[in-house]
Design a protein around this motif. Sequence first.
Motif, PDB file in Angstrom:
ATOM      1  N   UNK A   1      19.091 -23.464 -58.964  1.00 51.87           N
ATOM      2  CA  UNK A   1      19.760 -22.621 -58.387  1.00 51.87           C
ATOM      3  C   UNK A   1      19.147 -22.237 -56.894  1.00 51.87           C
ATOM      4  N   UNK A   2      17.549 -22.316 -57.062  1.00 51.17           N
ATOM      5  CA  UNK A   2      16.976 -21.646 -55.951  1.00 51.17           C
ATOM      6  C   UNK A   2      15.779 -22.310 -55.252  1.00 51.17           C
ATOM      7  N   UNK A   3      15.450 -23.398 -55.416  1.00 49.75           N
ATOM      8  CA  UNK A   3      14.149 -24.064 -55.042  1.00 49.75           C
ATOM      9  C   UNK A   3      14.351 -24.402 -53.519  1.00 49.75           C
ATOM     10  N   UNK A   4      15.709 -24.798 -53.229  1.00 48.37           N
ATOM     11  CA  UNK A   4      15.835 -25.356 -51.788  1.00 48.37           C
ATOM     12  C   UNK A   4      16.180 -23.774 -51.001  1.00 48.37           C
ATOM     13  N   UNK A   5      16.646 -22.928 -51.632  1.00 48.29           N
ATOM     14  CA  UNK A   5      16.876 -21.653 -50.818  1.00 48.29           C
ATOM     15  C   UNK A   5      15.633 -21.040 -50.483  1.00 48.29           C
ATOM     16  N   UNK A   6      14.776 -20.797 -51.347  1.00 46.23           N
ATOM     17  CA  UNK A   6      13.391 -20.134 -51.422  1.00 46.23           C
ATOM     18  C   UNK A   6      12.853 -20.873 -50.349  1.00 46.23           C
ATOM     19  N   UNK A   7      12.826 -22.158 -50.128  1.00 46.62           N
ATOM     20  CA  UNK A   7      11.922 -22.493 -49.031  1.00 46.62           C
ATOM     21  C   UNK A   7      12.818 -22.568 -47.713  1.00 46.62           C
ATOM     22  N   UNK A   8      13.841 -22.127 -47.552  1.00 45.83           N
ATOM     23  CA  UNK A   8      14.643 -21.836 -46.376  1.00 45.83           C
ATOM     24  C   UNK A   8      14.035 -20.410 -45.795  1.00 45.83           C
ATOM     25  N   UNK A   9      13.936 -19.398 -46.906  1.00 50.73           N
ATOM     26  CA  UNK A   9      13.567 -18.046 -46.586  1.00 50.73           C
ATOM     27  C   UNK A   9      11.862 -18.183 -46.131  1.00 50.73           C
ATOM     28  N   UNK A  10      11.044 -18.828 -47.011  1.00 55.47           N
ATOM     29  CA  UNK A  10       9.735 -19.108 -46.473  1.00 55.47           C
ATOM     30  C   UNK A  10       9.614 -19.544 -44.962  1.00 55.47           C
ATOM     31  N   UNK A  11      10.418 -20.747 -44.643  1.00 54.70           N
ATOM     32  CA  UNK A  11      10.028 -21.554 -43.234  1.00 54.70           C
ATOM     33  C   UNK A  11      10.977 -20.451 -42.297  1.00 54.70           C
ATOM     34  N   UNK A  12      11.757 -19.557 -42.593  1.00 56.39           N
ATOM     35  CA  UNK A  12      12.403 -18.706 -41.595  1.00 56.39           C
ATOM     36  C   UNK A  12      11.658 -17.515 -41.247  1.00 56.39           C
ATOM     37  N   UNK A  13      10.406 -17.195 -42.173  1.00 63.58           N
ATOM     38  CA  UNK A  13       9.460 -16.082 -41.841  1.00 63.58           C
ATOM     39  C   UNK A  13       9.626 -15.143 -42.662  1.00 63.58           C
ATOM     40  N   UNK A  14      10.158 -15.461 -43.918  1.00 70.00           N
ATOM     41  CA  UNK A  14      10.552 -14.414 -44.908  1.00 70.00           C
ATOM     42  C   UNK A  14       9.180 -14.425 -46.013  1.00 70.00           C
ATOM     43  N   UNK A  15       9.508 -13.785 -47.027  1.00 71.19           N
ATOM     44  CA  UNK A  15       8.568 -13.897 -48.309  1.00 71.19           C
ATOM     45  C   UNK A  15       9.484 -14.164 -49.380  1.00 71.19           C
ATOM     46  N   UNK A  16       8.756 -14.822 -50.426  1.00 67.51           N
ATOM     47  CA  UNK A  16       9.401 -15.187 -51.692  1.00 67.51           C
ATOM     48  C   UNK A  16       8.482 -14.809 -52.813  1.00 67.51           C
ATOM     49  N   UNK A  17       9.142 -14.708 -54.033  1.00 64.26           N
ATOM     50  CA  UNK A  17       8.275 -14.519 -55.373  1.00 64.26           C
ATOM     51  C   UNK A  17       7.732 -15.936 -55.578  1.00 64.26           C
ATOM     52  N   UNK A  18       6.800 -15.852 -56.603  1.00 63.30           N
ATOM     53  CA  UNK A  18       6.322 -17.443 -56.903  1.00 63.30           C
ATOM     54  C   UNK A  18       7.310 -17.999 -58.066  1.00 63.30           C
ATOM     55  N   UNK A  19       8.385 -18.498 -57.810  1.00 66.45           N
ATOM     56  CA  UNK A  19       9.103 -18.934 -58.710  1.00 66.45           C
ATOM     57  C   UNK A  19       8.637 -19.817 -59.866  1.00 66.45           C
ATOM     58  N   UNK A  20       7.689 -20.745 -59.474  1.00 71.25           N
ATOM     59  CA  UNK A  20       7.422 -21.687 -60.367  1.00 71.25           C
ATOM     60  C   UNK A  20       6.148 -21.240 -61.109  1.00 71.25           C
ATOM     61  N   UNK A  21       5.958 -19.900 -60.928  1.00 68.09           N
ATOM     62  CA  UNK A  21       4.740 -19.427 -61.900  1.00 68.09           C
ATOM     63  C   UNK A  21       4.808 -19.648 -63.438  1.00 68.09           C
ATOM     64  N   UNK A  22       4.047 -20.141 -64.190  1.00 69.80           N
ATOM     65  CA  UNK A  22       3.922 -20.100 -65.691  1.00 69.80           C
ATOM     66  C   UNK A  22       4.897 -21.569 -65.635  1.00 69.80           C
ATOM     67  N   UNK A  23       5.774 -21.668 -66.531  1.00 69.26           N
ATOM     68  CA  UNK A  23       6.718 -22.792 -66.510  1.00 69.26           C
ATOM     69  C   UNK A  23       8.156 -22.740 -65.930  1.00 69.26           C
ATOM     70  N   UNK A  24       8.209 -21.803 -64.693  1.00 64.48           N
ATOM     71  CA  UNK A  24       9.502 -21.636 -64.068  1.00 64.48           C
ATOM     72  C   UNK A  24      10.350 -22.623 -63.714  1.00 64.48           C
ATOM     73  N   UNK A  25       9.420 -23.775 -63.120  1.00 67.50           N
ATOM     74  CA  UNK A  25      10.241 -25.001 -62.648  1.00 67.50           C
ATOM     75  C   UNK A  25      11.020 -25.456 -63.799  1.00 67.50           C
ATOM     76  N   UNK A  26      10.704 -25.643 -65.052  1.00 67.04           N
ATOM     77  CA  UNK A  26      11.798 -26.149 -66.005  1.00 67.04           C
ATOM     78  C   UNK A  26      12.506 -25.137 -66.878  1.00 67.04           C
ATOM     79  N   UNK A  27      11.840 -23.926 -67.099  1.00 65.52           N
ATOM     80  CA  UNK A  27      12.562 -22.874 -67.602  1.00 65.52           C
ATOM     81  C   UNK A  27      13.257 -21.553 -66.948  1.00 65.52           C
ATOM     82  N   UNK A  28      12.822 -21.469 -65.684  1.00 65.36           N
ATOM     83  CA  UNK A  28      13.352 -20.440 -64.828  1.00 65.36           C
ATOM     84  C   UNK A  28      12.602 -19.330 -64.838  1.00 65.36           C
ATOM     85  N   UNK A  29      12.946 -18.349 -64.024  1.00 69.06           N
ATOM     86  CA  UNK A  29      12.039 -17.148 -63.740  1.00 69.06           C
ATOM     87  C   UNK A  29      13.067 -16.058 -62.882  1.00 69.06           C
TER      88      UNK A  29
END
Length: 266
Positions: free
Chosen positions: A212-240
């Motif tokens: 749902x979000x990996x692509x969009x989070x990078x858009x925000x980061x590269x546009x000068x915004x900030x994001x939470x650490x979505x992949x913390x723990x096992x977020x990549x495979x299980x969500x956060x």
Amino acid sequence: MNSHEIARRHAFAEEIAREAGAIARRAFRSGDSIRAMEKGAHDLLTETDLDIDRFLIGRLREVFPEDGILTEESGGGSAGNLWVIDPIDGTMNFARRIPHFAVSIAFHAEGKTESGVVYNPILDEMFTARRGFGAFCNGQKMRVRPTRDATDAVIDAGYSSKRPLSDYIALVSRLLEGGFAFVQNGSAAIGLAQVACGRIDGYAELFLHSWDVLAGLLLVEEAGGWTSDFTAGDGLLRGNPVLAGTPAIREALQRILPLDDLLRTD
């Protein structure tokens, strides 16, 4: 992975996102009803989701057979070099012919999202970001909005049935009490893209999957915004949970949605 290999994948992601978008656009504009199956309450799956899923997997395996693939509809593994895909983010909107949905493609390598593409085929808006190279909409550089404070900010507060309804109501209440305005538009990928291009100021959701979000989070980061650490723990495979926004509202949003209390521990 070297810069040349990442650049190849980024260009290919744009290419196949546009091709996948054409599949979605034809179905959206056809005179036939869009057949949808229920995966759960307000959680739909259409034949077009599956068609695009098969198309993207086939193209990726043909060109990058050594890479792993993780999609909403087919699952997948956790290879070091991993494509993370949502064939249609915003399926409910798509099924009801609301033009607020997107193809979302991210490439995640060695612990970082290196490329992100979010394509709205109805508006023909291609949002792209490559780590360290900025974020763009149809080739034009994007920057997040110069928000003043909470009273100047609109937050997309996404709803997830994977958390209790009371938690969502509490989130919205805290946003309003904090002076924010909020919307709920039904696509995390587009919501994050709209933060990146300055249309809204933040995005918050209590639970999402990586497709749902990996692509969009990078858009925000590269546009000068900030994001939470979505992949913390096992977020990549299980969500956060997800938080993202403009710099001026970071502290206010983090007080409203303290992520340490929400990160998965089960």
